[in-house]
Design a protein around this motif. Structure first.
Motif, PDB file in Angstrom:
ATOM      1  N   LEU A  52       0.814  -1.223   0.000  1.00 13.34           N
ATOM      2  CA  LEU A  52       0.000   0.000   0.000  1.00 13.34           C
ATOM      3  C   LEU A  52       0.842   1.267   0.000  1.00 13.34           C
ATOM      4  N   THR A  53       2.070   1.196   0.466  1.00 15.60           N
ATOM      5  CA  THR A  53       2.952   2.364   0.463  1.00 15.60           C
ATOM      6  C   THR A  53       3.251   2.813  -0.965  1.00 15.60           C
ATOM      7  N   GLU A  54       3.243   1.873  -1.913  1.00 13.18           N
ATOM      8  CA  GLU A  54       3.463   2.236  -3.314  1.00 13.18           C
ATOM      9  C   GLU A  54       2.366   3.175  -3.809  1.00 13.18           C
ATOM     10  N   TYR A  55       1.140   2.940  -3.369  1.00 13.03           N
ATOM     11  CA  TYR A  55       0.057   3.828  -3.801  1.00 13.03           C
ATOM     12  C   TYR A  55       0.280   5.235  -3.263  1.00 13.03           C
ATOM     13  N   LYS A  56       0.762   5.339  -2.051  1.00 14.81           N
ATOM     14  CA  LYS A  56       1.024   6.660  -1.470  1.00 14.81           C
ATOM     15  C   LYS A  56       2.009   7.433  -2.339  1.00 14.81           C
ATOM     16  N   ALA A  57       3.058   6.773  -2.797  1.00 14.52           N
ATOM     17  CA  ALA A  57       4.048   7.433  -3.644  1.00 14.52           C
ATOM     18  C   ALA A  57       3.416   7.929  -4.943  1.00 14.52           C
ATOM     19  N   VAL A  58       2.599   7.097  -5.561  1.00 14.25           N
ATOM     20  CA  VAL A  58       1.924   7.473  -6.804  1.00 14.25           C
ATOM     21  C   VAL A  58       0.936   8.607  -6.543  1.00 14.25           C
ATOM     22  N   MET A  59       0.161   8.498  -5.459  1.00  6.21           N
ATOM     23  CA  MET A  59      -0.827   9.523  -5.117  1.00  6.21           C
ATOM     24  C   MET A  59      -0.156  10.881  -4.912  1.00  6.21           C
ATOM     25  N   LEU A  60       0.902  10.905  -4.108  1.00  4.35           N
ATOM     26  CA  LEU A  60       1.566  12.180  -3.815  1.00  4.35           C
ATOM     27  C   LEU A  60       2.215  12.762  -5.070  1.00  4.35           C
ATOM     28  N   ALA A  61       2.822  11.925  -5.895  1.00  6.25           N
ATOM     29  CA  ALA A  61       3.433  12.413  -7.140  1.00  6.25           C
ATOM     30  C   ALA A  61       2.370  13.010  -8.061  1.00  6.25           C
ATOM     31  N   SER A  62       1.226  12.358  -8.147  1.00 10.54           N
ATOM     32  CA  SER A  62       0.139  12.861  -8.992  1.00 10.54           C
ATOM     33  C   SER A  62      -0.397  14.178  -8.465  1.00 10.54           C
ATOM     34  N   LEU A  63      -0.617  14.241  -7.166  1.00 13.54           N
ATOM     35  CA  LEU A  63      -1.141  15.475  -6.576  1.00 13.54           C
ATOM     36  C   LEU A  63      -0.155  16.634  -6.722  1.00 13.54           C
ATOM     37  N   ARG A  64       1.127  16.358  -6.555  1.00 17.41           N
ATOM     38  CA  ARG A  64       2.146  17.415  -6.716  1.00 17.41           C
ATOM     39  C   ARG A  64       2.096  18.001  -8.116  1.00 17.41           C
ATOM     40  N   SER A  65       1.855  17.149  -9.108  1.00 17.96           N
ATOM     41  CA  SER A  65       1.830  17.647 -10.487  1.00 17.96           C
ATOM     42  C   SER A  65       0.516  18.357 -10.823  1.00 17.96           C
ATOM     43  N   LEU A  66      -0.541  18.064 -10.091  1.00 19.62           N
ATOM     44  CA  LEU A  66      -1.844  18.670 -10.389  1.00 19.62           C
ATOM     45  C   LEU A  66      -2.115  19.962  -9.631  1.00 19.62           C
ATOM     46  N   VAL A  67      -1.562  20.094  -8.437  1.00 18.28           N
ATOM     47  CA  VAL A  67      -1.828  21.269  -7.593  1.00 18.28           C
ATOM     48  C   VAL A  67      -0.644  22.213  -7.718  1.00 18.28           C
ATOM     49  N   LYS A  68      -0.878  23.382  -8.361  1.00 13.22           N
ATOM     50  CA  LYS A  68       0.252  24.269  -8.662  1.00 13.22           C
ATOM     51  C   LYS A  68       0.852  24.921  -7.426  1.00 13.22           C
ATOM     52  N   ASP A  69       0.068  25.135  -6.374  1.00 18.95           N
ATOM     53  CA  ASP A  69       0.619  25.760  -5.161  1.00 18.95           C
ATOM     54  C   ASP A  69       0.845  24.724  -4.049  1.00 18.95           C
ATOM     55  N   TRP A  70       1.268  23.513  -4.446  1.00 13.54           N
ATOM     56  CA  TRP A  70       1.510  22.416  -3.517  1.00 13.54           C
ATOM     57  C   TRP A  70       2.556  22.842  -2.485  1.00 13.54           C
ATOM     58  N   GLY A  71       2.270  22.545  -1.219  1.00 15.19           N
ATOM     59  CA  GLY A  71       3.208  22.896  -0.166  1.00 15.19           C
ATOM     60  C   GLY A  71       3.288  21.805   0.888  1.00 15.19           C
ATOM     61  N   SER A  72       4.024  22.089   1.935  1.00 14.83           N
ATOM     62  CA  SER A  72       4.249  21.089   2.978  1.00 14.83           C
ATOM     63  C   SER A  72       2.951  20.735   3.708  1.00 14.83           C
ATOM     64  N   GLN A  73       2.016  21.682   3.835  1.00 12.08           N
ATOM     65  CA  GLN A  73       0.746  21.374   4.497  1.00 12.08           C
ATOM     66  C   GLN A  73      -0.072  20.385   3.674  1.00 12.08           C
ATOM     67  N   HIS A  74      -0.020  20.537   2.350  1.00 12.79           N
ATOM     68  CA  HIS A  74      -0.701  19.574   1.481  1.00 12.79           C
ATOM     69  C   HIS A  74      -0.095  18.191   1.679  1.00 12.79           C
ATOM     70  N   GLU A  75       1.229  18.154   1.695  1.00 12.98           N
ATOM     71  CA  GLU A  75       1.953  16.897   1.848  1.00 12.98           C
ATOM     72  C   GLU A  75       1.564  16.194   3.150  1.00 12.98           C
ATOM     73  N   VAL A  76       1.528  16.967   4.228  1.00 18.37           N
ATOM     74  CA  VAL A  76       1.186  16.407   5.541  1.00 18.37           C
ATOM     75  C   VAL A  76      -0.252  15.897   5.554  1.00 18.37           C
ATOM     76  N   ALA A  77      -1.169  16.701   5.009  1.00 19.24           N
ATOM     77  CA  ALA A  77      -2.591  16.325   5.034  1.00 19.24           C
ATOM     78  C   ALA A  77      -2.861  15.063   4.215  1.00 19.24           C
ATOM     79  N   TRP A  78      -2.347  15.007   2.992  1.00 20.28           N
ATOM     80  CA  TRP A  78      -2.591  13.838   2.151  1.00 20.28           C
ATOM     81  C   TRP A  78      -1.862  12.612   2.673  1.00 20.28           C
TER      82      TRP A  78
END
Length: 146
Positions: A52-78
């Motif tokens: 399941l950790t593999e999905y987390k890596a894919v999810m975070l990579a996808s979200l980073r590319s989709l959200v232009k103002d991605w920051g550390s709070q986004h990272e922590v929340a997701w």
């Protein structure tokens, strides 16, 4: 997922199909658990190792590319969301197969009359809990039994 080398992880499609419902119900712990229960049932049909950790890596990579103002709070929340979902699913891994065998053993021990009573009670309980379900079961009672 394919770009990151996870294209062969067919179980990730199950997570992706459930992800919207998981995110929409993050504020309701009972419903979130229910979504994780359903996801674990779907994932139990997949053979091989599920990391399941593999999905987390894919999810975070996808979200980073989709959200232009991605920051550390986004990272922590997701990350928090996925770590909780992962914990709930890991608690269920392997249980559906055991439960399926127990259910099959129970059902095979019922005679025809007991099976008729069980079916009737299941539908009665289901329609009492979810009256809207009757709209999906407009067939005759005979068809419901097959």
């Amino acid at each position: 997922a394919a770009v990151m080398g996870f294209g062969g992880r067919t179980w990730m499609n199950e997570v992706l199909n459930s992800f919207d419902a998981i995110v929409m119900n993050v504020g309701n712990s009972y419903r979130l658990q229910e979504e994780c229960d359903i996801l674990s049932l779907r994932m139990s049909k997949h053979k091989g190792v599920i990391n399941l950790t593999e999905y987390k890596a894919v999810m975070l990579a996808s979200l980073r590319s989709l959200v232009k103002d991605w920051g550390s709070q986004h990272e922590v929340a997701w990350s928090w969301l996925w770590e909780n979902v992962e914990r709930m699913i890991k608690a269920l891994i392997g249980k559906p197969a055991v439960q399926q065998r127990a259910l099959a053993k129970f059902l095979s021990g019922l005679d025809e009359q007991a099976f008729v009573v069980l079916r009737r009670e299941v539908y009665t309980k289901f329609f009492a809990l979810a009256p809207a379900g009757q709209e999906f079961f407009k067939q005759s009672t005979t068809r419901l039994h097959f």
